[in-house]
Design a protein around this motif. Structure first.
Motif, PDB file in Angstrom:
ATOM      1  N   SER A  86      20.342 -17.745 -29.050  1.00  7.68           N
ATOM      2  CA  SER A  86      21.762 -17.503 -28.843  1.00  7.68           C
ATOM      3  C   SER A  86      22.315 -16.601 -29.934  1.00  7.68           C
ATOM      4  CB  SER A  86      22.546 -18.823 -28.837  1.00  7.68           C
ATOM      5  OG  SER A  86      22.210 -19.609 -27.707  1.00  7.68           O
ATOM      6  N   ALA A  87      23.223 -15.726 -29.567  1.00  5.84           N
ATOM      7  CA  ALA A  87      23.938 -14.865 -30.501  1.00  5.84           C
ATOM      8  C   ALA A  87      25.394 -14.857 -30.064  1.00  5.84           C
ATOM      9  CB  ALA A  87      23.339 -13.465 -30.519  1.00  5.84           C
ATOM     10  N   VAL A 100      34.411  -4.347 -19.822  1.00 14.87           N
ATOM     11  CA  VAL A 100      33.266  -4.155 -20.702  1.00 14.87           C
ATOM     12  C   VAL A 100      32.297  -5.290 -20.382  1.00 14.87           C
ATOM     13  CG1 VAL A 100      32.386  -4.107 -23.057  1.00 14.87           C
ATOM     14  CG2 VAL A 100      34.575  -3.004 -22.523  1.00 14.87           C
ATOM     15  N   VAL A 101      31.241  -4.966 -19.660  1.00 19.47           N
ATOM     16  CA  VAL A 101      30.245  -5.949 -19.249  1.00 19.47           C
ATOM     17  C   VAL A 101      29.201  -6.076 -20.343  1.00 19.47           C
ATOM     18  CG1 VAL A 101      28.555  -6.565 -17.474  1.00 19.47           C
ATOM     19  CG2 VAL A 101      30.652  -5.327 -16.845  1.00 19.47           C
ATOM     20  N   ALA A 102      28.838  -7.299 -20.700  1.00 21.24           N
ATOM     21  CA  ALA A 102      27.888  -7.544 -21.796  1.00 21.24           C
ATOM     22  C   ALA A 102      26.668  -8.277 -21.262  1.00 21.24           C
ATOM     23  CB  ALA A 102      28.548  -8.361 -22.901  1.00 21.24           C
ATOM     24  N   CYS A 103      25.476  -7.666 -21.451  1.00 18.24           N
ATOM     25  CA  CYS A 103      24.233  -8.224 -20.916  1.00 18.24           C
ATOM     26  C   CYS A 103      23.239  -8.515 -22.036  1.00 18.24           C
ATOM     27  CB  CYS A 103      23.570  -7.249 -19.944  1.00 18.24           C
ATOM     28  SG  CYS A 103      24.583  -6.776 -18.527  1.00 18.24           S
ATOM     29  N   PRO A 104      22.581  -9.676 -22.022  1.00 21.17           N
ATOM     30  CA  PRO A 104      21.534  -9.964 -22.998  1.00 21.17           C
ATOM     31  C   PRO A 104      20.228  -9.288 -22.616  1.00 21.17           C
ATOM     32  CG  PRO A 104      21.766 -11.822 -21.523  1.00 21.17           C
ATOM     33  CD  PRO A 104      22.794 -10.798 -21.094  1.00 21.17           C
ATOM     34  N   LEU A 105      19.493  -8.793 -23.630  1.00 18.54           N
ATOM     35  CA  LEU A 105      18.196  -8.153 -23.430  1.00 18.54           C
ATOM     36  C   LEU A 105      17.210  -8.689 -24.445  1.00 18.54           C
ATOM     37  CD1 LEU A 105      19.409  -4.417 -23.249  1.00 18.54           C
ATOM     38  CD2 LEU A 105      18.975  -5.932 -21.294  1.00 18.54           C
ATOM     39  N   ARG A 106      15.922  -8.510 -24.181  1.00 14.46           N
ATOM     40  CA  ARG A 106      14.904  -8.874 -25.173  1.00 14.46           C
ATOM     41  C   ARG A 106      14.651  -7.728 -26.142  1.00 14.46           C
ATOM     42  NH1 ARG A 106      13.424 -11.762 -20.563  1.00 14.46           N
ATOM     43  NH2 ARG A 106      13.218 -14.004 -20.985  1.00 14.46           N
ATOM     44  N   SER A 127      29.583 -16.287 -26.731  1.00 11.96           N
ATOM     45  CA  SER A 127      28.172 -16.631 -26.894  1.00 11.96           C
ATOM     46  C   SER A 127      27.352 -15.938 -25.816  1.00 11.96           C
ATOM     47  CB  SER A 127      27.992 -18.153 -26.792  1.00 11.96           C
ATOM     48  OG  SER A 127      26.621 -18.492 -26.812  1.00 11.96           O
ATOM     49  N   ILE A 128      26.191 -15.388 -26.222  1.00 13.75           N
ATOM     50  CA  ILE A 128      25.237 -14.829 -25.274  1.00 13.75           C
ATOM     51  C   ILE A 128      23.874 -15.442 -25.565  1.00 13.75           C
ATOM     52  CG2 ILE A 128      26.463 -12.668 -24.847  1.00 13.75           C
ATOM     53  CD1 ILE A 128      24.593 -11.369 -26.925  1.00 13.75           C
ATOM     54  N   SER A 129      23.120 -15.737 -24.532  1.00 13.19           N
ATOM     55  CA  SER A 129      21.848 -16.423 -24.721  1.00 13.19           C
ATOM     56  C   SER A 129      20.790 -15.868 -23.790  1.00 13.19           C
ATOM     57  CB  SER A 129      22.000 -17.935 -24.461  1.00 13.19           C
ATOM     58  OG  SER A 129      22.917 -18.518 -25.351  1.00 13.19           O
ATOM     59  N   LEU A 130      19.555 -15.828 -24.303  1.00 11.25           N
ATOM     60  CA  LEU A 130      18.392 -15.425 -23.518  1.00 11.25           C
ATOM     61  C   LEU A 130      17.163 -15.793 -24.323  1.00 11.25           C
ATOM     62  CD1 LEU A 130      17.311 -13.845 -20.991  1.00 11.25           C
ATOM     63  CD2 LEU A 130      17.252 -11.824 -22.478  1.00 11.25           C
ATOM     64  N   SER A 131      16.171 -16.393 -23.706  1.00 12.67           N
ATOM     65  CA  SER A 131      14.932 -16.694 -24.402  1.00 12.67           C
ATOM     66  C   SER A 131      14.316 -15.395 -24.906  1.00 12.67           C
ATOM     67  CB  SER A 131      13.955 -17.401 -23.459  1.00 12.67           C
ATOM     68  OG  SER A 131      12.717 -17.615 -24.095  1.00 12.67           O
ATOM     69  N   GLY A 132      14.084 -15.305 -26.230  1.00 13.73           N
ATOM     70  CA  GLY A 132      13.538 -14.098 -26.814  1.00 13.73           C
ATOM     71  C   GLY A 132      14.559 -12.995 -26.969  1.00 13.73           C
ATOM     72  N   ILE A 133      15.832 -13.339 -27.008  1.00 16.33           N
ATOM     73  CA  ILE A 133      16.879 -12.313 -27.104  1.00 16.33           C
ATOM     74  C   ILE A 133      16.664 -11.429 -28.326  1.00 16.33           C
ATOM     75  CG2 ILE A 133      18.496 -13.766 -28.419  1.00 16.33           C
ATOM     76  CD1 ILE A 133      20.765 -12.468 -26.796  1.00 16.33           C
ATOM     77  N   GLY A 134      16.831 -10.115 -28.142  1.00 19.13           N
ATOM     78  CA  GLY A 134      16.688  -9.174 -29.242  1.00 19.13           C
ATOM     79  C   GLY A 134      17.656  -8.021 -29.145  1.00 19.13           C
TER      80      GLY A 134
END
Length: 255
Positions: free
Chosen positions: A66-67, A80-86, A109-116
């Motif tokens: 999470s970030a 402004v669309v915000a997308c999580p990426l690895r 908060s934004i979350s994704l397994s392996g987020i980078g």
């Protein structure tokens, strides 16, 4: 669960957990037990233009899946669309899995397994934004990609980094710093500035920032500096030509 750059900024910054500075948000207020080191990447004066191909991409080395992202934006229509990426190189996901609209000044908060990384996509007229990303330190490398850097509006209008992109990773720790920038277009200047750039202390005090490192001319440029914590430092990119700069890449490493 809510989910959440062509300038490229790649940073690796090293900072002590005990360093303090203004407006660093605490993701665990009132928490107890050991606290992990958290970093905040601040990117100011980023121009957003519409289209997925013009997405601003910010990469970072996060330990936790999470970030947090906060977008300071002017009023106006459009999203402004915000997308999580690895990683910053990943293709964009289906936008239905993204934060549909990052509101002005709200920490999300934004979350994704392996987020980078995150990608920010503009739907609407061009706007200039400030983006803050807070994450638990996995490593101290960050990347920022933006589609465009406009011609400067003029010396008076752009005094004290009022027009050009400025980047900081906080808190700061002493160490060696190096950066490289490349782009398409005319000449530019890449500087490491020492002082309270985000607070625009030059405007309030009349005392110029110390230039800890400097490079100027055509693409590519490189710069090195030696930093001394807890002094603040900012990496600034200034368009010194009459051309619009595109596909700018800035890579930087702090030891």
């Amino acid at each position: 669960m809510r989910r959440i750059l062509f300038v490229v900024l790649s940073l690796a910054l090293v900072a002590p957990a005990s360093a303090c500075r203004e407006d660093f948000f605490d993701p665990t207020p009132g928490g107890t037990g050991p606290q992990q080191q958290r970093l905040e990447l601040i990117a100011r004066n980023l121009v957003m233009i519409a289209g997925e191909e013009n997405a601003i991409r910010i990469g970072f080395g996060a330990k936790d899946p999470s970030a947090y992202v906060r977008v300071e934006r002017p009023d106006g229509s459009g999203r402004v669309v915000a997308c999580p990426l690895r990683s910053v190189d990943d293709p964009l996901p289906d936008l239905s899995s993204c934060l549909p609209d990052a509101p002005d000044g709200v920490r999300e908060s934004i979350s994704l397994s392996g987020i980078g990384a995150i990608a920010l996509i503009r739907e609407g007229d061009p706007i200039t934004v400030e983006i803050r990303v807070d994450f638990e330190e996995g490593d101290r490398n960050t990347t920022v990609r933006m589609p465009i850097l406009d011609r400067p509006a003029g010396a008076a209008a752009c005094k004290d980094n009022a027009c050009n992109p400025v980047f900081e990773l906080l808190p700061v720790r002493a160490g060696a710093f190096s950066a490289m920038a490349s782009w398409t277009g005319g000449a530019a200047r890449l500087e490491v500035l020492e002082g309270r750039v985000l607070a625009r202390s030059f405007s309030s005090t009349g005392i110029p920032y110390r230039i800890a490192g400097h490079g100027a001319g055509s693409s590519p440029l490189s710069v090195t500096a030696r930093l001394s914590g807890p002094t603040e430092y900012a990496l600034a990119l200034v368009n010194t030509s009459e051309d619009v700069l595109r596909r700018i890449t800035i890579e930087a490493t702090w030891s």
